[in-house]
Enzyme design. Structure first.
Site, PDB file in Angstrom:
ATOM      1  N   HIS A  50      -7.437   1.231  10.408  1.00 55.70           N
ATOM      2  CA  HIS A  50      -6.684   0.435   9.447  1.00 55.70           C
ATOM      3  C   HIS A  50      -7.375  -0.901   9.192  1.00 55.70           C
ATOM      4  O   HIS A  50      -7.936  -1.505  10.114  1.00 55.70           O
ATOM      5  CB  HIS A  50      -5.273   0.203   9.996  1.00 55.70           C
ATOM      6  CG  HIS A  50      -4.325  -0.372   8.997  1.00 55.70           C
ATOM      7  ND1 HIS A  50      -4.106   0.179   7.758  1.00 55.70           N
ATOM      8  CD2 HIS A  50      -3.526  -1.479   9.061  1.00 55.70           C
ATOM      9  CE1 HIS A  50      -3.221  -0.548   7.104  1.00 55.70           C
ATOM     10  NE2 HIS A  50      -2.862  -1.564   7.860  1.00 55.70           N
ATOM     11  N   ASP A  85      -1.284  -7.096   5.008  1.00 57.08           N
ATOM     12  CA  ASP A  85      -1.335  -5.684   5.371  1.00 57.08           C
ATOM     13  C   ASP A  85      -0.362  -4.950   4.467  1.00 57.08           C
ATOM     14  O   ASP A  85       0.858  -5.117   4.587  1.00 57.08           O
ATOM     15  CB  ASP A  85      -0.943  -5.515   6.844  1.00 57.08           C
ATOM     16  CG  ASP A  85      -0.931  -4.065   7.301  1.00 57.08           C
ATOM     17  OD1 ASP A  85      -1.068  -3.161   6.451  1.00 57.08           O
ATOM     18  OD2 ASP A  85      -0.784  -3.826   8.512  1.00 57.08           O
ATOM     19  N   GLN A 142       0.850  -1.199   0.000  1.00 57.86           N
ATOM     20  CA  GLN A 142       0.000   0.000   0.000  1.00 57.86           C
ATOM     21  C   GLN A 142       0.880   1.241   0.000  1.00 57.86           C
ATOM     22  O   GLN A 142       1.587   1.512   0.964  1.00 57.86           O
ATOM     23  CB  GLN A 142      -0.931   0.029   1.212  1.00 57.86           C
ATOM     24  CG  GLN A 142      -1.818   1.271   1.233  1.00 57.86           C
ATOM     25  CD  GLN A 142      -2.716   1.328   2.447  1.00 57.86           C
ATOM     26  OE1 GLN A 142      -2.965   0.312   3.093  1.00 57.86           O
ATOM     27  NE2 GLN A 142      -3.209   2.523   2.772  1.00 57.86           N
ATOM     28  N   CYS A 189      -6.583   1.728   2.810  1.00 59.72           N
ATOM     29  CA  CYS A 189      -6.504   0.407   3.428  1.00 59.72           C
ATOM     30  C   CYS A 189      -7.824  -0.359   3.341  1.00 59.72           C
ATOM     31  O   CYS A 189      -7.826  -1.592   3.348  1.00 59.72           O
ATOM     32  CB  CYS A 189      -6.018   0.500   4.865  1.00 59.72           C
ATOM     33  SG  CYS A 189      -6.934   1.634   5.905  1.00 59.72           S
TER      34      CYS A 189
END
Length: 241
Positions: free
Chosen positions: A175, A190, A92, A98
């Site tokens: 998040h 993630d 990311q 996110c």
């Protein structure tokens, strides 16, 4: 799998609410949908629509969590870990993206490598995945930055949420991360981390229980923080639950 170092996020999207039902506009057909997990206690898991193919966690990024991530990375860099080559991971590099990253990881890992999920031909998400699946992590991140179709769907749904639309300059501290099972292990995806995180053995049958165990670890690291949500990606028909 190679790693992708976090970069300065110069591109910024509006924050997406914890309601990733916008997948229809991405080109994901029914019955794929996202259902709220009402609690982490074992008896409440019976109410989660089955089968579950991915779990998305939503939580605040606190100093405790950031410190844990630093220590986690030191440990993995030193000890190593098993990562299935069939895991699909996107770094990311876009601020406030996110929510879309969590949904993207849940879809990609159930579509790629002969997965169960069938996507709409010519749809936004299938076009993007086909274009990026064989790229390096750095090139995947660059492709995401440049994909106007995906950004447009994200922006449309971020600006029509139930709460007041944030400003593009806002730094949102909530998040999303995604948990999936692949080749007998459960992985945390993630995009702010340099690689997927292997959380140990799992299976398709035990995935939800194993994912909730991981979710509980997130909660226990910061027990004073109550802003924590869990969403399950399922192919159960609405009428089944």
């Amino acid at each position: 799998m190679s790693t992708a170092e976090p970069t300065k996020k110069t591109i910024r999207w509006l924050a997406l609410e914890s309601n990733p039902e916008y997948v229809r506009d991405l080109g994901v057909p029914a019955p794929w949908r996202y259902a709220d997990v009402m609690g982490l206690d074992e008896e409440l898991l019976a109410f989660v629509p089955q089968p579950v193919h991915a779990v998305i966690l939503l939580f605040p990024c606190t100093p405790k969590y950031e410190e844990f991530c630093k220590e986690e990375r030191k440990r993995i860099d030193k000890e190593g870990q098993i990562v299935s080559p069939k895991i699909v991971f996107y770094p990311q590099t876009i601020a406030n993206a996110c929510g879309t990253m969590g949904v993207l990881h849940s879809i990609a890992n159930n579509w790629a490598h002969g997965g169960l999920l069938k996507l709409k031909e010519g749809g936004v998400i299938k076009n993007f995945l086909e274009k990026t699946l064989n790229l390096s992590l750095a090139d995947r991140a660059k492709a995401l930055e440049e994909d106007t179709s995906l950004a447009s769907v994200h922006e449309n749904h971020a600006s029509t949420g139930q709460t007041a639309t944030p400003d593009l300059a806002d730094n949102v501290d909530l998040h999303f991360v995604c948990l999936v099972e692949r080749d007998g292990h459960i992985y945390e995806l993630d995009g702010n981390k340099p690689y997927p995180i292997n959380h140990g053995p799992s299976s398709k049958d035990s995935f939800l229980v194993d994912a909730i165990k991981v979710a509980k670890e997130f909660v226990e690291r910061d027990p004073e923080n109550l802003n924590f949500s869990v969403i399950a990606a399922t192919t159960a028909e609405d009428d089944d639950y």
